[in-house]
Write an enzyme that holds these catalytic residues in place. Structure first.
Site, PDB file in Angstrom:
ATOM      1  N   CYS A  86      34.976  99.602  10.177  1.00  0.00           N
ATOM      2  CA  CYS A  86      36.347 100.107  10.128  1.00  0.00           C
ATOM      3  C   CYS A  86      36.978 100.237  11.509  1.00  0.00           C
ATOM      4  O   CYS A  86      38.168 100.532  11.615  1.00  0.00           O
ATOM      5  CB  CYS A  86      36.389 101.448   9.403  1.00  0.00           C
ATOM      6  SG  CYS A  86      35.798 101.350   7.698  1.00  0.00           S
ATOM      7  N   HIS A 341      43.894 101.583   4.054  1.00  0.00           N
ATOM      8  CA  HIS A 341      42.990 101.166   5.126  1.00  0.00           C
ATOM      9  C   HIS A 341      42.672  99.679   5.069  1.00  0.00           C
ATOM     10  O   HIS A 341      41.584  99.276   4.661  1.00  0.00           O
ATOM     11  CB  HIS A 341      41.706 102.003   5.046  1.00  0.00           C
ATOM     12  CG  HIS A 341      40.714 101.723   6.109  1.00  0.00           C
ATOM     13  ND1 HIS A 341      41.061 101.293   7.378  1.00  0.00           N
ATOM     14  CD2 HIS A 341      39.348 101.807   6.096  1.00  0.00           C
ATOM     15  CE1 HIS A 341      39.966 101.132   8.099  1.00  0.00           C
ATOM     16  NE2 HIS A 341      38.912 101.427   7.347  1.00  0.00           N
TER      17      HIS A 341
END
Length: 397
Positions: A86, A341
């Site tokens: 991420c 995200h």
């Protein structure tokens, strides 16, 4: 952990960011064209041909540098594709900054993109490397892994579960309220605290509104040497510190790990602060964009980043310390909770908010008296993480 850093040696002179959301009618290439086009336009006097090299961050929306070079029809420029969970977008930015600081290039661009909605999955699409089948991520979802922070925090610090639940709810409420002021957020409507707490459960005590959404998006930054910055804009952002820490990945097998901290975050924050000359983050950081993948994550991050004393972040959250009008606004753009995200883009999206805030262009969520900002990306899961922290500022020290 320490590094020499590149304090005030490079600057951001242009940024672009698409709206994050369900872009069913746009491809990853379309998003890349939009984000990079805005970034180049923001760097006045810059032509796309002036960019010497590119770093592209994407987890699963393309292979190799061709993903970007084909979209932009680049004329044989170097394009490096990077991935770091991420923290992928932040990793593209970090490597691009070091390339300029080294003297290898004059003008570079960091780009991040992800198309998640087209995959047909409700979360991240990835392929795990071959193994013996015992890896915890094969049997424990991300919401389940992060839900463990909640009871562990209550047990370690003697927090009433009802108070912890209220603090987690406040995180979601705060970030959605901020996102409601942001035209580029995926979710632009606020939510009531009652709605957060009555939402269907996903794992443990985490409900739907305790988890970040799934979205598509892209963001980009143009980076040059600090001494050249004013050629392109009268309001550049100067890089003060960049740090990435990858943990040993011991996870639950480490008897000393208690699910109330991310050691990788602590180490990367300490390193970034040392590079930037920050000794009191609570008072020297004007605002922060952090990786609020799940509501208890943001609470733990407040302590790992030095914004709250151990065991007290839940109180500070409920007292409004991290709201737009609080002592240290956190996720003024709405965070992952409002943006979703798209992995490769999130780290650069955080920097885009810094770009807007320092330029006085953040609209209704505009903050005042700004000097330094922090961005933070967390990749992986508790006990098995990578962490990125940057410190950026509006002035040379």
């Amino acid at each position: 952990m320490s590094s020499k850093g590149i304090r005030d040696r490079v600057a951001i002179v242009g940024m672009g960011c698409t709206r994050f959301g369900e872009h069913w009618s746009a491809s990853a290439e379309d998003l890349l064209v939009d984000a990079t086009g805005e970034a180049v336009s923001a760097a006045g006097g810059l032509a796309r041909e002036d960019v010497d090299a590119y770093w592209l961050g994407t987890l699963g929306s393309g292979q190799s540098g061709l993903t970007l070079s084909k979209a932009l029809a680049l004329d044989y420029k170097p394009v490096t594709r990077v991935e770091n969970y991420c923290a992928t977008g932040s990793e593209a930015f970090r490597n691009a900054c070091y390339a300029v600081a080294s003297g290898a290039y004059d003008v570079v661009m960091a780009v991040g993109v992800e198309k998640l909605k087209d995959s047909g999955f409700s979360g991240l699409l990835r392929s795990d490397p071959p193994g013996d089948g015992t890896a915890p991520e094969l049997s424990l979802t991300a919401p389940a892994a992060f839900s463990l922070l909640d009871p562990a925090y209550c047990a370690r610090y003697g927090v009433d579960p009802a108070d912890m639940r209220a603090a987690m709810t406040h995180v979601a409420w705060k970030n959605h309220a901020n996102g409601a002021l942001n035209p580029r957020a995926q979710f632009q409507g606020g939510v009531t605290k009652e709605k957060v707490e009555k939402a269907p459960k996903v794992a443990g005590r985490l409900g739907v509104f305790d988890c970040s959404g799934v979205s598509d998006g892209a963001a980009a930054a143009v980076i040059v040497r600090a001494e050249d910055a004013l050629r392109y804009t009268d309001r550049p952002i100067y890089v003060k510190g960049l740090s990435l820490a990858a943990g040993p990945g011991m996870g639950a097998s480490d008897s000393g790990y208690n699910y109330t901290t991310f050691p990788e975050v602590v180490r990367s924050a300490q390193d970034a602060f040392a590079q930037a000359g920050v000794t009191d983050p609570r008072h020297e950081i004007s605002f922060a964009e952090v990786h609020d993948c799940f509501t208890p994550t943001e609470l733990v991050l407040m302590e790992d980043l030095g914004f709250a004393e151990r065991g007290s972040a839940w109180k500070d959250m409920l007292d409004g310390a991290f709201q737009l009008d609080g002592r240290l606004p956190v996720n003024p753009d709405g965070g992952l909770k409002s943006f979703g995200h798209p992995v490769g883009a999130s780290g650069l999206r955080m920097l885009y908010e810094c770009w807007l805030q320092f330029r006085g262009e953040a609209g209704e969520r505009q903050l005042s008296d700004l000097r330094r900002a922090l961005t933070h990306n967390l990749g992986g899961r508790p006990g098995n993480c990578v962490s990125f922290v940057s410190v950026v500022g509006s002035e040379l020290d």
